[in-house]
Enzyme design. Structure first.
Site, PDB file in Angstrom:
ATOM      1  CD  GLU A  82      -1.605  -2.428   1.496  1.00 30.79           C
ATOM      2  OE1 GLU A  82      -0.445  -2.581   1.946  1.00 30.79           O
ATOM      3  OE2 GLU A  82      -2.399  -3.365   1.324  1.00 30.79           O
ATOM      4  N   PRO A 109      11.236 -13.072  -0.439  1.00 30.28           N
ATOM      5  CG  PRO A 109      12.104 -14.487   1.194  1.00 30.28           C
ATOM      6  CD  PRO A 109      12.513 -13.515   0.129  1.00 30.28           C
TER       7      PRO A 109
END
Length: 438
Positions: free
Chosen positions: A61, A269
């Protein structure tokens, strides 16, 4: 009102449990233990009151809102701008991008005493939430205090809508507490309306995630990474991976090495607490690897593990083929537009539910490859075949990448629509000039 009252009482009673869960989470990521006071509403001092709060829950975001926040800083230079997150990785990304230019801290738990203290400390004119960030208690308090509320890049999947319908007594008033809801697409807008959002407050703005820009920071990072990578080896990138993704990709990678022994796999990751877990997966398979944190050049290693933060965007430019994590597991996928912006061919797994409309646009434009369960093959086998096909067909790689970039460029513009909504809301109460005098 009854549903909100019950929600408030339940969360107050659950506060010790929530704090315990945060402490447990901190065993794998100590940052969750830090700044617990901010979770309780004690926003760090010194504080400039008034102005705008933008909430970006996590890294994705923050990155999606980067251009929008930069524009707010330009358009409202005298207004205090506060950026809140809910995860340590999101907070770190805000610090890297905006330190010294915005106020930073965690959004508090949605519990009455915590949100009351938070609002008392900051006293904002406008709070901006993103996508499906619905905080019933905080939204209700803001509405009562006449604090403007804007939901931008609104996203509400069919599955989420079904779940929220069971809580309509709580969710519908929350939606109607917003002064404006800007949905990513018509489908999302329809779902908001079906949950009870007022039609006059709900409109389609487009998706901010298309409005990707690169600046000197990313360009410099690209050069830094390229200096460590071998120029003659084909490079695969698994971006934002979750548990389950790496096993499938590593299975495919081991098969691909038989035909392409110089192939290099970059693993990124999603969550820092999994860095060592992914390193162990490589060790158990006897695959040679290097860690980005060691800052050493890649020579003969088979895998490069990016155990650092804030470098994924630049890494997309280094890869020949990108596989998006979260789509091979059950997470719902991650943003395929970022590699698309760099004209990279993108492969995703079956679950792209978090990016349904974007995926449809890319697939319809022959700009992405999706491996679905309809292939009736093991995921690793389907992935092996898809990557092998691209490695053997450079023209197909180029065409997919070009088509992907075209989709991104054709759908830009949501940022300006969103900024217009901000300006309209600020002007309904007071002008930017008046606010700057506080």
């Amino acid at each position: 009102m009854i549903a909100l009252f019950a929600y408030r009482i339940a969360l107050i009673l659950l506060l010790p449990v929530v704090l315990l869960l945060l402490l447990i989470r901190s065993n794998s990521n100590p940052q969750y233990r830090q700044k617990l006071s901010e979770r309780l509403g004690l926003f760090p001092k010194p504080i400039k009151k008034g102005g705008i709060i933008v909430h970006a829950a996590s890294v994705g975001e923050v990155l999606a809102l980067r251009g929008f926040i930069e524009q707010l800083l330009v358009l409202y230079p005298h207004l205090p701008l506060t950026v809140t997150t809910f995860t340590p990785t999101g907070a770190e990304q805000v610090r890297k991008l905006f330190e010294g230019r915005v106020q930073m801290g965690y959004l508090p738990l949605d519990i009455l005493p915590c949100t009351t203290l938070f609002l008392h400390r900051l006293q904002p004119e406008l709070i901006i939430f993103m996508e499906t960030e619905l905080w019933p208690n905080l939204v209700s308090q803001c509405a009562n205090k006449k604090i403007k509320l804007l939901l931008i890049n609104g996203r509400l999947s069919d599955n989420s809508m079904k779940s929220y319908k069971k809580l309509s007594g709580l969710i519908t008033p929350t939606l109607n507490g917003f002064d404006n809801i800007l949905a990513q697409s018509q489908d999302n807008a329809v779902n908001f309306l079906q949950l009870g959002a007022v039609k006059a407050k709900c409109s389609v703005s487009g998706n901010l995630k298309f409005d990707i820009k690169i600046d000197n920071t990313i360009t410099d990072k690209q050069q830094e990474l390229n200096a460590l990578l071998p120029c003659e080896r084909p490079i695969l990138l698994l971006a934002s991976s979750h548990e389950g993704d790496e096993e499938i990709v590593l299975d495919a990678f081991e098969h691909l090495l038989t035909a392409h022994p110089t192939l290099l796999l970059i693993l990124v990751p999603r969550h820092p607490e999994r860095f060592e877990q992914v390193a162990n997966l490589c060790r158990h398979r006897n695959l040679s690897f290097a860690k980005r944190s060691d800052n050493e050049a890649i020579t003969t290693q088979q895998i490069w593990l990016l155990d650092t933060l804030g470098e994924l965007m630049a890494t997309f430019s280094c890869a020949d083929i990108v596989m998006m994590g979260g789509s091979f597991s059950t997470i719902g996928g991650h943003n395929p537009l970022e590699p698309a912006f760099f004209s990279k061919p993108v492969i995703v797994g079956d679950d792209m539910s978090n990016f349904k409309e974007i995926s449809q646009q890319l697939l319809q434009s022959n700009a992405m490859i999706q491996l679905t369960n309809r292939h009736k093959k093991e995921p690793s086998q389907a992935l092996t075949e898809a990557v092998m096909d691209l490695l053997q067909d450079k023209e197909k790689q180029i065409a997919l990448g070009k088509n992907a970039l075209d989709v991104v460029m054709q759908n830009q513009g949501a940022t300006q629509t969103t900024l217009s909504a901000v300006h309209a809301l600020l002007n309904t109460s007071t002008s930017p000039n008046h606010l700057s005098e506080k």
